[in-house]
Design a protein around this motif. Structure first.
Motif, PDB file in Angstrom:
ATOM      1  N   ASP A 175       0.824  -1.217   0.000  1.00  0.00           N
ATOM      2  CA  ASP A 175       0.000   0.000   0.000  1.00  0.00           C
ATOM      3  C   ASP A 175       0.856   1.264   0.000  1.00  0.00           C
ATOM      4  O   ASP A 175       0.438   2.302   0.526  1.00  0.00           O
ATOM      5  CB  ASP A 175      -0.961   0.005   1.192  1.00  0.00           C
ATOM      6  N   GLY A 176       2.036   1.191  -0.594  1.00  0.00           N
ATOM      7  CA  GLY A 176       2.914   2.354  -0.682  1.00  0.00           C
ATOM      8  C   GLY A 176       3.681   2.659   0.583  1.00  0.00           C
ATOM      9  O   GLY A 176       4.427   3.648   0.632  1.00  0.00           O
ATOM     10  N   ASP A 177       3.552   1.853   1.621  1.00  0.00           N
ATOM     11  CA  ASP A 177       4.250   2.080   2.887  1.00  0.00           C
ATOM     12  C   ASP A 177       5.567   1.316   2.921  1.00  0.00           C
ATOM     13  O   ASP A 177       5.731   0.287   2.260  1.00  0.00           O
ATOM     14  CB  ASP A 177       3.382   1.633   4.065  1.00  0.00           C
ATOM     15  N   THR A 178       6.506   1.840   3.705  1.00  0.00           N
ATOM     16  CA  THR A 178       7.790   1.173   3.905  1.00  0.00           C
ATOM     17  C   THR A 178       8.095   1.120   5.395  1.00  0.00           C
ATOM     18  O   THR A 178       7.508   1.851   6.192  1.00  0.00           O
ATOM     19  CB  THR A 178       8.933   1.911   3.185  1.00  0.00           C
ATOM     20  N   VAL A 179       9.050   0.251   5.760  1.00  0.00           N
ATOM     21  CA  VAL A 179       9.472   0.137   7.147  1.00  0.00           C
ATOM     22  C   VAL A 179      10.985   0.011   7.173  1.00  0.00           C
ATOM     23  O   VAL A 179      11.589  -0.602   6.276  1.00  0.00           O
ATOM     24  CB  VAL A 179       8.791  -1.063   7.838  1.00  0.00           C
ATOM     25  N   ALA A 180      11.622   0.608   8.177  1.00  0.00           N
ATOM     26  CA  ALA A 180      13.072   0.512   8.332  1.00  0.00           C
ATOM     27  C   ALA A 180      13.411  -0.874   8.864  1.00  0.00           C
ATOM     28  O   ALA A 180      13.140  -1.184  10.024  1.00  0.00           O
ATOM     29  CB  ALA A 180      13.581   1.598   9.275  1.00  0.00           C
ATOM     30  N   ALA A 181      14.005  -1.720   8.019  1.00  0.00           N
ATOM     31  CA  ALA A 181      14.333  -3.094   8.407  1.00  0.00           C
ATOM     32  C   ALA A 181      15.802  -3.248   8.760  1.00  0.00           C
ATOM     33  O   ALA A 181      16.196  -4.270   9.322  1.00  0.00           O
ATOM     34  CB  ALA A 181      13.965  -4.056   7.289  1.00  0.00           C
ATOM     35  N   ALA A 182      16.618  -2.263   8.428  1.00  0.00           N
ATOM     36  CA  ALA A 182      18.039  -2.278   8.795  1.00  0.00           C
ATOM     37  C   ALA A 182      18.489  -0.843   8.999  1.00  0.00           C
ATOM     38  O   ALA A 182      17.998   0.082   8.337  1.00  0.00           O
ATOM     39  CB  ALA A 182      18.887  -2.948   7.709  1.00  0.00           C
ATOM     40  N   SER A 183      19.396  -0.641   9.930  1.00  0.00           N
ATOM     41  CA  SER A 183      19.954   0.695  10.150  1.00  0.00           C
ATOM     42  C   SER A 183      21.465   0.595  10.194  1.00  0.00           C
ATOM     43  O   SER A 183      22.039  -0.435  10.577  1.00  0.00           O
ATOM     44  CB  SER A 183      19.416   1.329  11.435  1.00  0.00           C
ATOM     45  N   PHE A 184      22.116   1.686   9.795  1.00  0.00           N
ATOM     46  CA  PHE A 184      23.570   1.743   9.653  1.00  0.00           C
ATOM     47  C   PHE A 184      24.035   3.000  10.368  1.00  0.00           C
ATOM     48  O   PHE A 184      23.735   4.120   9.942  1.00  0.00           O
ATOM     49  CB  PHE A 184      23.945   1.772   8.175  1.00  0.00           C
ATOM     50  N   ASN A 185      24.748   2.816  11.471  1.00  0.00           N
ATOM     51  CA  ASN A 185      24.941   3.903  12.427  1.00  0.00           C
ATOM     52  C   ASN A 185      26.418   4.160  12.715  1.00  0.00           C
ATOM     53  O   ASN A 185      27.167   3.234  13.050  1.00  0.00           O
ATOM     54  CB  ASN A 185      24.242   3.551  13.739  1.00  0.00           C
ATOM     55  N   LEU A 186      26.818   5.418  12.587  1.00  0.00           N
ATOM     56  CA  LEU A 186      28.131   5.859  13.026  1.00  0.00           C
ATOM     57  C   LEU A 186      27.966   6.601  14.347  1.00  0.00           C
ATOM     58  O   LEU A 186      27.168   7.535  14.445  1.00  0.00           O
ATOM     59  CB  LEU A 186      28.767   6.791  11.986  1.00  0.00           C
ATOM     60  N   HIS A 187      28.702   6.184  15.371  1.00  0.00           N
ATOM     61  CA  HIS A 187      28.563   6.788  16.695  1.00  0.00           C
ATOM     62  C   HIS A 187      29.692   7.753  17.022  1.00  0.00           C
ATOM     63  O   HIS A 187      29.722   8.297  18.126  1.00  0.00           O
ATOM     64  CB  HIS A 187      28.556   5.687  17.769  1.00  0.00           C
ATOM     65  N   GLU A 188      30.608   7.937  16.066  1.00  0.00           N
ATOM     66  CA  GLU A 188      31.820   8.710  16.321  1.00  0.00           C
ATOM     67  C   GLU A 188      32.513   8.154  17.574  1.00  0.00           C
ATOM     68  O   GLU A 188      32.665   6.946  17.718  1.00  0.00           O
ATOM     69  CB  GLU A 188      31.489  10.201  16.406  1.00  0.00           C
ATOM     70  N   ARG A 189      32.913   9.004  18.501  1.00  0.00           N
ATOM     71  CA  ARG A 189      33.627   8.526  19.692  1.00  0.00           C
ATOM     72  C   ARG A 189      32.723   8.408  20.918  1.00  0.00           C
ATOM     73  O   ARG A 189      33.216   8.217  22.034  1.00  0.00           O
ATOM     74  CB  ARG A 189      34.785   9.476  20.010  1.00  0.00           C
ATOM     75  N   PHE A 190      31.410   8.503  20.708  1.00  0.00           N
ATOM     76  CA  PHE A 190      30.500   8.559  21.853  1.00  0.00           C
ATOM     77  C   PHE A 190      30.659   7.354  22.767  1.00  0.00           C
ATOM     78  O   PHE A 190      30.875   7.486  23.980  1.00  0.00           O
ATOM     79  CB  PHE A 190      29.051   8.679  21.381  1.00  0.00           C
ATOM     80  N   PHE A 191      30.529   6.143  22.230  1.00  0.00           N
ATOM     81  CA  PHE A 191      30.603   4.961  23.079  1.00  0.00           C
ATOM     82  C   PHE A 191      32.034   4.666  23.523  1.00  0.00           C
ATOM     83  O   PHE A 191      32.245   4.116  24.613  1.00  0.00           O
ATOM     84  CB  PHE A 191      30.004   3.745  22.366  1.00  0.00           C
ATOM     85  N   GLY A 192      33.007   5.033  22.698  1.00  0.00           N
ATOM     86  CA  GLY A 192      34.392   4.886  23.129  1.00  0.00           C
ATOM     87  C   GLY A 192      34.682   5.706  24.369  1.00  0.00           C
ATOM     88  O   GLY A 192      35.361   5.245  25.305  1.00  0.00           O
ATOM     89  N   GLU A 193      34.143   6.931  24.402  1.00  0.00           N
ATOM     90  CA  GLU A 193      34.331   7.785  25.575  1.00  0.00           C
ATOM     91  C   GLU A 193      33.469   7.313  26.742  1.00  0.00           C
ATOM     92  O   GLU A 193      33.929   7.266  27.890  1.00  0.00           O
ATOM     93  CB  GLU A 193      33.990   9.228  25.204  1.00  0.00           C
ATOM     94  N   ALA A 194      32.207   6.947  26.463  1.00  0.00           N
ATOM     95  CA  ALA A 194      31.287   6.560  27.537  1.00  0.00           C
ATOM     96  C   ALA A 194      31.751   5.307  28.266  1.00  0.00           C
ATOM     97  O   ALA A 194      31.599   5.201  29.491  1.00  0.00           O
ATOM     98  CB  ALA A 194      29.883   6.361  26.967  1.00  0.00           C
TER      99      ALA A 194
END
Length: 293
Positions: free
Chosen positions: A233-252
């Protein structure tokens, strides 16, 4: 009725899908087998990127989520886990109550853990305080929990759902290259299922009072992309995501490179039930034809 609603209704009539509570879904029969095939095929492709497969814990200490700034970012999603008090008087009252489930609901101890909203938090917590001397990638699959109010739709948006992730820890360029490979894995996987995916820039739904600036920055810097699959019906859903966190989790989590600087991280995440839904909507196999009879 929308196409996906007809499919869900047919699966319920066949007894292959049921909902014991809003946002919670059970599968069996051919539908469960199809999800298993999707899971196994995707897992094999992820293991081609990294043979290092983990089994992450089923719950996370609240301190881990605090360290990840989760309470300022997505508190609206969090599902906490508790257990009944060991007070014998309260336990006896529950055991002898005419409505023990109602009585038990008020006798939980204050929670100290939460059910994971994403798989990658368990990876970063396990690597906290370590030095990564060369690029490291791991893959893991787990049950994730996000309570999104009254927005639940079977297979499309669940309170509990299955997530397969690949996580990369390394330098900035290594994480960017990893994300590009993750996009290629997802696009190839979609093609193998005969599903047309559309890559789109995105941002996370940060908690409104604290996250507007972060969402804008995320989009402007191109840190998050999604592969959106058609679900009718013309709708879509996000089935995969591709994420860059920079240094956030490295620092956390104090994850450092060999030179002592905080590590960069990235992750690629696949929502398996959404891949199942898209495959059902887009399939022309006898399995779907039988489902829609």
């Amino acid at each position: 009725m929308r196409q996906r609603e007809r499919i869900i209704s047919a699966l319920k009539e066949r007894g292959e899908l049921w909902e014991p509570a809003p946002g919670l879904v059970g599968l069996r029969g051919e539908t469960s087998a199809r999800l298993g095939h999707i899971d196994a095929t995707l897992a094999a492709r992820c293991r081609a990127e990294t043979p290092d497969e983990w089994s992450v814990p089923a719950a996370l200490p609240l301190g881990v989520l605090e360290r990840a700034d989760y309470f300022a970012s997505f508190p609206q999603w969090l599902t906490m886990a508790t257990h009944l008090t060991d007070d014998p008087h309260k336990l006896e009252r529950i055991a002898t109550s005419a409505s023990p489930s109602h009585e038990a609901a008020g006798c939980g101890v204050p929670p100290t853990v939460a059910l994971p909203p994403a798989v990658c938090y368990g990876v970063y917590a396990a690597l906290a305080g370590t030095i990564v001397s060369e690029r490291r990638t791991v893959t893991a699959q787990g049950r994730c929990w996000r309570h999104e109010g009254d927005r639940f739709e079977p297979l499309e948006r669940g309170w509990a759902f299955t997530m397969r992730e690949i996580v990369c820890i390394g330098t900035e360029s290594e994480c960017v290259d990893f994300r590009d490979r993750g996009i290629a894995i997802a696009q190839s996987f979609a093609a193998g299922l005969h599903v047309d995916g559309e890559l789109a820039a995105a941002e996370d739904p940060f908690f409104a009072p604290t996250g507007r600036g972060r969402a804008l920055l995320q989009r402007l810097k191109g840190l998050k992309q999604e592969l959106r699959l058609p679900i009718g019906d013309g709708d879509t859903v996000a089935a995969a995501s591709f994420n860059l966190h920079e240094r956030f989790f490295g620092e956390a989590f104090d994850i450092r490179l060999a030179d002592g600087s905080p590590a960069y991280t990235a992750c690629v995440a696949f929502g398996l039930e959404r891949w199942l839904l898209a495959s059902l909507v887009g399939s022309d196999t006898p399995v779907l034809e039988e489902t829609l009879r």
